[in-house]
Design a protein around this motif. Sequence first.
Motif, PDB file in Angstrom:
ATOM      1  N   SER A 158       3.732   9.572   2.201  1.00 21.02           N
ATOM      2  CA  SER A 158       3.512  10.971   1.831  1.00 21.02           C
ATOM      3  C   SER A 158       3.513  11.089   0.308  1.00 21.02           C
ATOM      4  O   SER A 158       4.053  10.230  -0.395  1.00 21.02           O
ATOM      5  CB  SER A 158       4.612  11.858   2.414  1.00 21.02           C
TER       6      SER A 158
ATOM      7  N   ARG B  45       0.819   0.814   4.553  1.00 21.83           N
ATOM      8  CA  ARG B  45       1.815   1.779   5.029  1.00 21.83           C
ATOM      9  C   ARG B  45       1.328   3.209   4.821  1.00 21.83           C
ATOM     10  O   ARG B  45       0.704   3.525   3.808  1.00 21.83           O
ATOM     11  CB  ARG B  45       3.129   1.590   4.285  1.00 21.83           C
ATOM     12  N   GLU B  46       1.675   4.072   5.772  1.00 22.24           N
ATOM     13  CA  GLU B  46       1.407   5.488   5.608  1.00 22.24           C
ATOM     14  C   GLU B  46       2.506   6.060   4.715  1.00 22.24           C
ATOM     15  O   GLU B  46       3.694   5.848   4.970  1.00 22.24           O
ATOM     16  CB  GLU B  46       1.400   6.204   6.955  1.00 22.24           C
TER      17      GLU B  46
ATOM     18  N   PRO C  78      -4.167   5.964  -2.394  1.00 23.78           N
ATOM     19  CA  PRO C  78      -3.776   6.271  -1.011  1.00 23.78           C
ATOM     20  C   PRO C  78      -4.332   7.594  -0.483  1.00 23.78           C
ATOM     21  O   PRO C  78      -4.508   7.766   0.719  1.00 23.78           O
ATOM     22  CB  PRO C  78      -2.250   6.341  -1.073  1.00 23.78           C
TER      23      PRO C  78
ATOM     24  N   THR D  38      -0.258  12.800   3.765  1.00 27.33           N
ATOM     25  CA  THR D  38      -0.077  11.347   3.817  1.00 27.33           C
ATOM     26  C   THR D  38      -1.383  10.632   3.514  1.00 27.33           C
ATOM     27  O   THR D  38      -2.471  11.171   3.673  1.00 27.33           O
ATOM     28  CB  THR D  38       0.445  10.894   5.199  1.00 27.33           C
ATOM     29  N   GLY D  39      -1.217   9.407   3.063  1.00 28.21           N
ATOM     30  CA  GLY D  39      -2.333   8.519   2.787  1.00 28.21           C
ATOM     31  C   GLY D  39      -1.891   7.104   3.100  1.00 28.21           C
ATOM     32  O   GLY D  39      -0.733   6.864   3.458  1.00 28.21           O
ATOM     33  N   THR D  40      -2.814   6.169   2.955  1.00 28.89           N
ATOM     34  CA  THR D  40      -2.512   4.771   3.254  1.00 28.89           C
ATOM     35  C   THR D  40      -2.414   3.987   1.955  1.00 28.89           C
ATOM     36  O   THR D  40      -3.356   3.960   1.160  1.00 28.89           O
ATOM     37  CB  THR D  40      -3.599   4.154   4.162  1.00 28.89           C
TER      38      THR D  40
END
Length: 165
Positions: A128, A125-126, A67, A118-120
């Motif tokens: 943290s 979904r985003e 992510p 944050t990442g995906t």
Amino acid sequence: MTKTVPYTGGEKESLYIALDRHRDAVLWKLEGLDDEQLRRPMTPTGTNLLGLVKHLATVEYGWFCAPFGYEVEKLWFDSATEDMTVSPDETTADILAFYDRARTAADRAIEVTDLDTTGTSWNGREVSMRWVLIHMLEDVVRHAGHMDIVRELIDGATGTHPAAG
């Protein structure tokens, strides 16, 4: 000696140590067992100790690294269907080395990523890093509990961590 979550530690340090102590418990559950015992299916769905370790390695990469854009090891299996299944050509050493590499990569990601970054995720979904640490702590503890039961069924051994001595 097991790691202890600091009573007054910072948030990231406390979450990381809580996670890491249960990762260590996962490995401790394997100690003293032979290859047949590690692979022995102990539930109707085939749950076994080595398969749980393989799954945990996969999710270390999938949640901590992917992510946030960190390198993820190319998997040699279809993780959607095979991350808990150990094939006859996968050795115990292979799976344990995979878990070690995944933990090392995850540790690097945790170290350099702020909790609010944050990442995906794989499902779009985003998330943290804080959320991922909490989620992975839950996942590792859940599977360590499965391993407690499986290990007890194999040879009667119980406990969550080696006794301090």
